[in-house]
Design an enzyme around this catalytic site. Structure first.
Site, mmCIF file in Angstrom:
data_model
loop_
_atom_site.group_PDB
_atom_site.id
_atom_site.type_symbol
_atom_site.label_atom_id
_atom_site.label_comp_id
_atom_site.label_asym_id
_atom_site.label_seq_id
_atom_site.Cartn_x
_atom_site.Cartn_y
_atom_site.Cartn_z
ATOM 1 N N ARG A 35 11.969 -6.185 5.154
ATOM 2 C CA ARG A 35 11.335 -4.915 4.801
ATOM 3 C C ARG A 35 11.900 -3.745 5.598
ATOM 4 N NH1 ARG A 35 4.953 -3.211 4.893
ATOM 5 N NH2 ARG A 35 5.064 -3.346 7.166
ATOM 6 N N LYS B 20 0.838 -1.210 0.000
ATOM 7 C CA LYS B 20 0.000 0.000 0.000
ATOM 8 C C LYS B 20 0.873 1.260 0.000
ATOM 9 C CE LYS B 20 -2.556 -0.938 3.717
ATOM 10 N NZ LYS B 20 -2.290 -2.343 4.109
ATOM 11 N N ARG C 140 -0.899 -8.665 13.351
ATOM 12 C CA ARG C 140 -1.490 -7.682 12.426
ATOM 13 C C ARG C 140 -2.250 -8.377 11.300
ATOM 14 N NH1 ARG C 140 3.943 -5.041 11.450
ATOM 15 N NH2 ARG C 140 3.034 -4.109 9.596
ATOM 16 N N ARG D 181 11.069 -1.273 10.743
ATOM 17 C CA ARG D 181 10.033 -0.909 11.714
ATOM 18 C C ARG D 181 10.042 -1.856 12.899
ATOM 19 N NH1 ARG D 181 4.426 -0.074 8.562
ATOM 20 N NH2 ARG D 181 3.698 -1.061 10.456
ATOM 21 N N ARG E 109 -10.046 0.309 8.627
ATOM 22 C CA ARG E 109 -9.607 -1.017 9.056
ATOM 23 C C ARG E 109 -10.684 -1.727 9.860
ATOM 24 N NH1 ARG E 109 -3.923 0.313 8.768
ATOM 25 N NH2 ARG E 109 -2.522 -1.384 9.208
HETATM 26 P P1 ADP Z 1 0.702 -1.931 8.171
HETATM 27 O O1 ADP Z 1 -0.327 -1.721 7.107
HETATM 28 O O2 ADP Z 1 2.045 -2.265 7.615
HETATM 29 O O3 ADP Z 1 0.271 -2.865 9.266
HETATM 30 P P2 ADP Z 1 0.389 0.858 9.146
HETATM 31 O O4 ADP Z 1 1.566 1.749 9.036
HETATM 32 O O5 ADP Z 1 -0.769 1.118 8.242
HETATM 33 O O6 ADP Z 1 0.969 -0.602 8.988
HETATM 34 O O7 ADP Z 1 -0.171 0.869 10.653
HETATM 35 C C1 ADP Z 1 0.670 0.702 11.755
HETATM 36 C C2 ADP Z 1 -0.144 0.594 13.022
HETATM 37 O O8 ADP Z 1 -0.917 1.788 13.206
HETATM 38 C C3 ADP Z 1 -1.172 -0.517 13.025
HETATM 39 O O9 ADP Z 1 -0.591 -1.750 13.401
HETATM 40 C C4 ADP Z 1 -2.181 0.008 14.038
HETATM 41 O O10 ADP Z 1 -1.696 -0.142 15.348
HETATM 42 C C5 ADP Z 1 -2.201 1.486 13.747
HETATM 43 N N1 ADP Z 1 -3.235 1.834 12.728
HETATM 44 C C6 ADP Z 1 -3.013 2.278 11.472
HETATM 45 N N2 ADP Z 1 -4.166 2.506 10.812
HETATM 46 C C7 ADP Z 1 -5.162 2.200 11.672
HETATM 47 C C8 ADP Z 1 -6.586 2.213 11.600
HETATM 48 N N3 ADP Z 1 -7.227 2.603 10.462
HETATM 49 N N4 ADP Z 1 -7.288 1.821 12.682
HETATM 50 C C9 ADP Z 1 -6.668 1.442 13.815
HETATM 51 N N5 ADP Z 1 -5.337 1.391 13.963
HETATM 52 C C10 ADP Z 1 -4.566 1.775 12.910
#
Ligand code: ADP
Ligand code: ZN
Length: 260
Positions: A139, A26, A182, A171, A103
């Site tokens: 990654r 993404k 996740r 990360r 999400r």
């Molecule tokens: P990835 O898609 O690689 O898991 P992101 O950078 O999108 O990582 O998100 C990192 C963290 O931020 C998630 O594991 C969660 O804790 C939080 N997060 C991100 N977007 C959301 C969302 N829409 N709702 C709830 N938590 C979120």
């Protein structure tokens, strides 16, 4: 290049939602869409920036604790932050690409009741390849612009971002245990409302796999030269996956078909 200018003009102002599991690309597809003039709205980046800017606020402490463990941040924290970005002048003028939001079903309901999404891009990557990219591919991410790298698509200079010169790091939540959490949350809470999204917006699938072991016609492979790499499938067979450049071309072709 003229084609690219036409494509930019055609997608100006569009509102695109990226949907898919952690590690499906993404972030990098967002980069490609940003290059066409859309504003990148990423919930992960926005949250990490908040935690970094105001480490002592209650919101930051709560959010960082959950993010470190790969849990979701509560809707009442993330929803207002994202909606505020989306309703800003920049997003309304240029259009945007939404990455990492919604999400949960509740987030999705708020989004679709308040915004018109032109189309949803579903980045369909088999589980095996997600882990392959994050863990075996090691990654990494740029701390400044969030461009993603891996051993398959490394930065030209180790630890330095090709795009902005920022520092490229691993990360903290990219370790196998937390990723599995996740991914499980994605299956339970996120993937389940894709059919609901599909009833409200046009969903297009963007696959990363070119083909499995089956014979690919030579002309096609020649066309893809330098854009694919090989990985092992679950069955021990071989698959061909598109690299960054290959995925960018596939995305731009899809957009051109759709909007030009
Ligand atoms: P990835 O898609 O690689 O898991 P992101 O950078 O999108 O990582 O998100 C990192 C963290 O931020 C998630 O594991 C969660 O804790 C939080 N997060 C991100 N977007 C959301 C969302 N829409 N709702 C709830 N938590 C979120
Ligand atoms: Zn960068």
């Amino acid at each position: 290049m003229e084609d690219l200018e036409n494509l930019k003009a055609a997608i100006q102002g569009k509102k695109i939602l990226l949907f898919g599991p952690p590690g499906c690309g993404k972030g990098n597809r967002s980069r490609d869409l940003e290059a066409l003039g859309l504003v990148h709205v990423s919930s992960g980046i926005v949250l990490r920036a908040k935690v970094c800017d105001e480490p002592d606020s209650e919101l930051s402490r709560k959010a960082s604790h959950l993010m470190e463990r790969g849990e979701l941040v509560p809707d009442d924290i993330i929803v207002p932050i994202i909606m505020e970005h989306m309703n800003g002048t920049e997003c309304r003028t240029n259009g945007f690409v939404l990455d990492g939001f919604p999400r949960t079903k509740a987030q999705s309901d708020v989004l679709f009741s308040q915004a018109h999404i032109d189309f949803v891009l579903y980045l369909d990557v088999p589980r095996k390849f997600l882990l392959y990219g994050i863990v075996e591919g090691n990654r990494r991410i740029c701390v400044d612009c969030a461009t993603g790298y891996s051993d398959f698509d490394p930065p030209k200079k180790e630890s330095v971002c090709d795009r902005c010169g920022g520092k490229v790091i691993t990360r903290a939540d990219d370790n196998i245990k937390i990723i599995e959490n996740r991914l499980a949350l994605y299956d339970e809470q996120t993937k389940s409302f894709l059919p609901d999204i599909a009833s409200k917006a046009n969903v297009e699938i963007l696959p990363i796999i070119v083909s499995d072991e089956e014979v690919i016609d030579d002309k096609y492979l020649k066309h893809l030269k330098g854009q694919v790499y090989r990985v092992e499938t679950d069955q021990g067979g071989r698959a061909r996956m598109l690299n960054l450049e290959g995925m960018r071309n596939r995305l731009y072709n899809l957009l051109a078909e759709k909007f030009m």
